[in-house]
Design a protein around this motif. Structure first.
Motif, PDB file in Angstrom:
ATOM      1  N   GLY A   1      33.243  92.754  43.554  1.00  0.00           N
ATOM      2  CA  GLY A   1      32.337  93.465  44.442  1.00  0.00           C
ATOM      3  C   GLY A   1      32.124  94.912  44.075  1.00  0.00           C
TER       4      GLY A   1
ATOM      5  N   THR B   1      23.943 100.778  42.603  1.00  0.00           N
ATOM      6  CA  THR B   1      23.100  99.663  43.011  1.00  0.00           C
ATOM      7  C   THR B   1      23.919  98.387  42.915  1.00  0.00           C
ATOM      8  OG1 THR B   1      21.183 100.802  42.132  1.00  0.00           O
ATOM      9  CG2 THR B   1      20.959  98.444  42.519  1.00  0.00           C
ATOM     10  N   ARG B   2      23.898  97.605  43.953  1.00  0.00           N
ATOM     11  CA  ARG B   2      24.680  96.378  43.965  1.00  0.00           C
ATOM     12  C   ARG B   2      23.908  95.255  43.286  1.00  0.00           C
ATOM     13  NH1 ARG B   2      26.595  96.987  50.022  1.00  0.00           N
ATOM     14  NH2 ARG B   2      28.176  98.552  49.671  1.00  0.00           N
ATOM     15  N   THR B   3      24.631  94.507  42.481  1.00  0.00           N
ATOM     16  CA  THR B   3      24.062  93.335  41.843  1.00  0.00           C
ATOM     17  C   THR B   3      24.242  92.151  42.779  1.00  0.00           C
ATOM     18  OG1 THR B   3      26.136  92.727  40.781  1.00  0.00           O
ATOM     19  CG2 THR B   3      24.672  94.245  39.560  1.00  0.00           C
ATOM     20  N   ALA B   4      23.588  91.049  42.454  1.00  0.00           N
ATOM     21  CA  ALA B   4      23.725  89.841  43.272  1.00  0.00           C
ATOM     22  C   ALA B   4      25.179  89.373  43.336  1.00  0.00           C
ATOM     23  CB  ALA B   4      22.823  88.736  42.743  1.00  0.00           C
TER      24      ALA B   4
ATOM     25  N   GLN C   1      27.888  91.174  43.132  1.00  0.00           N
ATOM     26  CA  GLN C   1      28.618  92.116  43.984  1.00  0.00           C
ATOM     27  C   GLN C   1      28.332  91.843  45.456  1.00  0.00           C
ATOM     28  OE1 GLN C   1      27.118  95.726  42.203  1.00  0.00           O
ATOM     29  NE2 GLN C   1      29.158  96.243  41.443  1.00  0.00           N
ATOM     30  N   THR C   2      27.081  91.617  45.772  1.00  0.00           N
ATOM     31  CA  THR C   2      26.695  91.324  47.146  1.00  0.00           C
ATOM     32  C   THR C   2      27.341  90.025  47.619  1.00  0.00           C
ATOM     33  OG1 THR C   2      24.615  92.501  46.841  1.00  0.00           O
ATOM     34  CG2 THR C   2      24.720  90.935  48.674  1.00  0.00           C
TER      35      THR C   2
ATOM     36  N   ARG D   1      31.102  90.619  48.224  1.00  0.00           N
ATOM     37  CA  ARG D   1      31.349  91.362  49.467  1.00  0.00           C
ATOM     38  C   ARG D   1      31.097  90.490  50.698  1.00  0.00           C
ATOM     39  NH1 ARG D   1      31.081  97.400  48.810  1.00  0.00           N
ATOM     40  NH2 ARG D   1      31.123  97.710  46.565  1.00  0.00           N
ATOM     41  N   ALA D   2      30.040  89.709  50.664  1.00  0.00           N
ATOM     42  CA  ALA D   2      29.727  88.835  51.795  1.00  0.00           C
ATOM     43  C   ALA D   2      30.803  87.766  51.965  1.00  0.00           C
ATOM     44  CB  ALA D   2      28.356  88.182  51.602  1.00  0.00           C
TER      45      ALA D   2
ATOM     46  N   CYS E   1      33.270  81.889  45.584  1.00  0.00           N
ATOM     47  CA  CYS E   1      32.460  82.147  46.779  1.00  0.00           C
ATOM     48  C   CYS E   1      32.062  80.857  47.496  1.00  0.00           C
ATOM     49  CB  CYS E   1      31.230  82.974  46.412  1.00  0.00           C
ATOM     50  SG  CYS E   1      31.633  84.683  45.987  1.00  0.00           S
TER      51      CYS E   1
END
Length: 168
Positions: free
Chosen positions: A41, A48-51, A53-54, A57-58, A156
């Motif tokens: 993450g 800028t967050r990459t996919a 990373q997002t 985090r989610a 994930c």
């Protein structure tokens, strides 16, 4: 959760088969997965967050939320009254967060810090805690290493492979 319930921890490694013992084992495994997600993450919110990373985090947030919900369920199952549940859940979540932070600091410190952190967390006297921790630490180190090599997308989606735990 299933990994933390394996009988080997309680039957062979000396972790007490109690609510507190199981809480420590669940926290250790939760830490390992959250540690992997944290690595993926990224740490710098300004970037800028990459996919991935997002997604990491989610997933970490969803896993943490699930942990809290499971703690509530356990408290209700053991007969905790409705009025006491929220207070006890907050206490357990805070205790879990403290354990996770301690494990994170220990991994960052290296050396035998993780072994000490695990021993300190176990609901045992010093000598049995050190003995159990000495057996758990190599396994947890392997878990951390294995998780770092597993694809983030699989993690994930809940497809996590934990290493075998030797019964030796």
């Amino acid at each position: 959760m299933a990994q933390a319930r394996l009988p080997i921890y309680y039957q062979r490694l000396g972790v007490p088969d109690t609510l507190n013992g199981r809480f420590v084992m669940l926290s250790l495994h939760l830490f390992a997965v959250l540690h992997r997600l944290k690595e993926a993450g990224g740490q710098d919110a300004a970037k800028t967050r990459t996919a991935p990373q997002t997604m990491a985090r989610a997933t970490a947030q969803a896993l943490s939320d699930r942990f809290a919900a499971d703690m509530e369920t356990v408290l209700r199952e053991i007969g905790t009254g409705d009025l006491a549940v929220p207070k006890k859940v907050r206490k357990l979540v805070a205790q879990g967060a403290s354990l996770l932070e301690g494990y994170e600091r220990a991994v960052a410190a290296g050396g035998d810090a993780l072994e000490v952190a695990i021993a300190d967390a176990l609901p045992l006297d010093a000598s049995p805690a050190r003995a159990a921790s000495a057996q758990l630490t190599p396994y947890m180190s392997q878990v951390l290493q294995d998780l770092s090599a597993q694809p983030l997308e699989a993690i994930c989606k809940g497809r996590i492979r934990f290493p075998e735990l030797s019964s030796a």
